[in-house]
Motif scaffolding. Structure first.
Motif, PDB file in Angstrom:
ATOM      1  N   GLY A  15      -8.255  77.974   6.894  1.00  0.00           N
ATOM      2  CA  GLY A  15      -7.474  76.735   6.847  1.00  0.00           C
ATOM      3  C   GLY A  15      -5.986  77.040   6.715  1.00  0.00           C
ATOM      4  O   GLY A  15      -5.592  77.924   5.956  1.00  0.00           O
ATOM      5  N   ARG A  76     -11.020  79.880  12.628  1.00  0.00           N
ATOM      6  CA  ARG A  76     -12.170  80.413  11.884  1.00  0.00           C
ATOM      7  C   ARG A  76     -12.984  81.142  12.960  1.00  0.00           C
ATOM      8  O   ARG A  76     -13.616  80.501  13.783  1.00  0.00           O
ATOM      9  CB  ARG A  76     -12.959  79.281  11.248  1.00  0.00           C
ATOM     10  N   THR A 129      -4.274  79.563   0.870  1.00  0.00           N
ATOM     11  CA  THR A 129      -5.286  78.498   0.870  1.00  0.00           C
ATOM     12  C   THR A 129      -4.855  77.413  -0.106  1.00  0.00           C
ATOM     13  O   THR A 129      -4.337  77.719  -1.189  1.00  0.00           O
ATOM     14  CB  THR A 129      -6.681  79.018   0.485  1.00  0.00           C
ATOM     15  N   ASP A 131      -6.876  75.726  -1.687  1.00  0.00           N
ATOM     16  CA  ASP A 131      -7.978  75.538  -2.644  1.00  0.00           C
ATOM     17  C   ASP A 131      -7.793  76.240  -4.003  1.00  0.00           C
ATOM     18  O   ASP A 131      -8.494  75.898  -4.960  1.00  0.00           O
ATOM     19  CB  ASP A 131      -9.298  76.025  -2.032  1.00  0.00           C
ATOM     20  N   GLU A 227     -14.144  67.450  -3.357  1.00  0.00           N
ATOM     21  CA  GLU A 227     -14.942  67.629  -2.135  1.00  0.00           C
ATOM     22  C   GLU A 227     -16.274  68.322  -2.438  1.00  0.00           C
ATOM     23  O   GLU A 227     -17.296  68.010  -1.831  1.00  0.00           O
ATOM     24  CB  GLU A 227     -14.119  68.492  -1.162  1.00  0.00           C
TER      25      GLU A 227
HETATM   26  O1  LIG Z   1     -10.275  72.275   8.363  1.00  0.00           O
HETATM   27  P1  LIG Z   1     -11.747  72.319   8.212  1.00  0.00           P
HETATM   28  O2  LIG Z   1     -12.356  73.370   9.078  1.00  0.00           O
HETATM   29  O3  LIG Z   1     -12.348  70.970   8.380  1.00  0.00           O
HETATM   30  O4  LIG Z   1     -12.093  72.817   6.751  1.00  0.00           O
HETATM   31  C1  LIG Z   1     -11.949  72.049   5.603  1.00  0.00           C
HETATM   32  C2  LIG Z   1     -11.833  72.995   4.437  1.00  0.00           C
HETATM   33  O5  LIG Z   1     -10.625  73.726   4.525  1.00  0.00           O
HETATM   34  C3  LIG Z   1      -9.900  73.596   3.319  1.00  0.00           C
HETATM   35  O6  LIG Z   1      -8.933  72.571   3.502  1.00  0.00           O
HETATM   36  C4  LIG Z   1      -9.177  74.876   3.029  1.00  0.00           C
HETATM   37  O7  LIG Z   1     -10.134  75.893   2.872  1.00  0.00           O
HETATM   38  P2  LIG Z   1      -9.886  77.372   3.311  1.00  0.00           P
HETATM   39  O8  LIG Z   1      -8.529  77.746   2.785  1.00  0.00           O
HETATM   40  O9  LIG Z   1     -10.998  78.143   2.694  1.00  0.00           O
HETATM   41  O10 LIG Z   1      -9.909  77.452   4.791  1.00  0.00           O
HETATM   42  C5  LIG Z   1     -10.934  73.190   2.283  1.00  0.00           C
HETATM   43  O11 LIG Z   1     -10.370  72.512   1.178  1.00  0.00           O
HETATM   44  C6  LIG Z   1     -11.853  72.340   3.096  1.00  0.00           C
HETATM   45  O12 LIG Z   1     -13.153  72.355   2.563  1.00  0.00           O
END
Ligand SMILES: O=P(O)(O)OC[C@H]1O[C@](O)(COP(=O)(O)O)[C@@H](O)[C@@H]1O
Ligand SMILES: Nc1ncnc2c1ncn2[C@@H]1O[C@H](COP(=O)(O)OP(=O)(O)O)[C@@H](O)[C@H]1O
Ligand SMILES: [Mg+2]
Length: 329
Positions: A15, A76, A129, A131, A227
């Motif tokens: 992300g 990804r 990230t 997160d 989430e």
């Molecule tokens: O953009 P996507 O593929 O829908 O993924 C959503 C996910 O990516 C995030 O925004 C960031 O997560 P990562 O940093 O692990 O990629 C999470 O909070 C969320 O669950």
């Protein structure tokens, strides 16, 4: 022309997170100033597999610092997850003479980087990230901006929730971690915070608290739902049916990931980007860079994966006291 000290490649993976551009800029400018050639790889690990990379100049990273997202694009990569993909990526790095790969990404990207290092590529990781779910570091690029963005959105939500005397369930990102939810819970003065690390699935108790809360004179409620718990629409319906209080759900979603990075995200990402080059200068191999107790530091990638972190119990307790739960204990 002076001899180059070697080739470094930088990519963003997983992300996107506000501040990634600041980190890339710092890697490029520090790298060039210390005599390296720095290549920008597009679309995460896919960019290695597809050989999508360009030599970057000092000017290529101008006007990037203040923007969210990542100008190198991110992905990804399914192919890189496979053993064959990693072998192929290592072979391409070797063929192109890339000695060090700087990976700006989250826990998934670092798992990939750790595995890639087994094939002889020196990897340096910068935590990118929203997160905050990376154990070895107190800070990750993008968390601060994302929390501020979500906080502002929830402030707006409170105004309409208040006007209609509603209960509002607001879902914030974080994958399986509750850091964004906990911070918004405190920053927005939420009445309830549901995070995967702490919530005991006792919905009856939650509903009882909402009812008591109303009975004590509270005209509206904000429930921040992580989430990792999810099901916000179902939860809103359940609350409305059980309490008779008009309830709405809002999922903030990807808007939390965009936006101009805060000063903290710009500064920390820049410092970590420069520090990555210093690690290379010192001959360090396979390190992750982060912040501990206010200072930038680096740690062995294998060691970093042994570390764990958890939600701060005291912060969670404070969030509970500052909500309204304490009145009903
Ligand atoms: O953009 P996507 O593929 O829908 O993924 C959503 C996910 O990516 C995030 O925004 C960031 O997560 P990562 O940093 O692990 O990629 C999470 O909070 C969320 O669950
Ligand atoms: N176990 C793994 N082995 C190899 N590569 C992985 C692994 N997990 C993740 N990756 C790589 O890192 C990318 C980003 O991981 P992801 O978990 O989606 O985001 P983040 O790095 O932001 O946590 C994945 O698409 C994949 O290419
Ligand atoms: Mg992640």
């Amino acid at each position: 022309m002076s001899e180059t000290k070697g080739k470094i490649a930088v990519l963003t993976s997983g992300g996107d997170a506000p501040g990634m551009n600041a980190a890339i800029r710092a890697v490029v400018r520090t790298g060039i100033s210390k005599g390296y050639e720095v290549y920008g790889v597009r679309r995460g690990y896919n960019g290695i597999l597809n050989r999508e990379m360009d030599l970057l100049t000092f000017h290529d990273v101008s006007e990037k610092l203040q923007h969210g997202g990542t100008f190198l694009f991110t992905a990804r990569s399914a192919e890189f997850r496979e053993e064959e993909g990693k072998k192929k990526a290592a072979a391409i790095c070797k063929e192109l003479g890339i000695e060090t790969l700087i990976v700006i990404g989250g826990d998934g990207s670092f798992t990939g980087a750790k595995n890639l290092s087994k094939y002889g590529v020196n990897v340096i990781g910068l935590p990118g990230t929203i997160d905050l779910d990376i154990a070895y570091t107190d800070y990750t690029i993008g968390f601060d901006t994302a929390v501020n963005t979500a906080m502002e959105a929830i402030d707006r939500l409170r105004e309409t929730s208040n006007s209609h005397e509603r209960c509002s369930v607001v879902e914030v990102m974080g994958r399986s971690a509750g850091y964004i939810a906990l911070w918004c819970g405190i920053a927005n003065g939420a009445e309830q915070i549901l995070i995967p690390e702490k919530f005991d699935n006792n919905y009856d108790k939650l509903i009882e608290e909402i009812k008591n809360n109303r009975a004590s004179g509270m005209t509206h409620q904000i429930i921040v739902n992580a989430e990792g718990i999810g099901h916000s629409y179902g939860l809103a319906k359940k609350i409305e049916e059980a309490t008779g209080i008009e309830t709405r759900a809002t999922i903030l979603g990807h808007l939390q990931r965009g936006g101009s990075p805060t000063a903290r995200d710009r500064v920390y990402a820049s410092v970590m980007g420069a520090y990555a080059i210093d690690c290379i200068e010192k001959g360090k191999k396979n390190r992750l860079i982060g912040y501990k107790e206010g200072h930038v530091y680096d740690v062995d990638i294998e060691e970093a994966f042994q570390m764990t972190k958890s939600i701060d119990d005291y912060e969670y307790e404070v969030a509970g006291i500052l909500g309204t739960r304490c009145e009903y204990k």
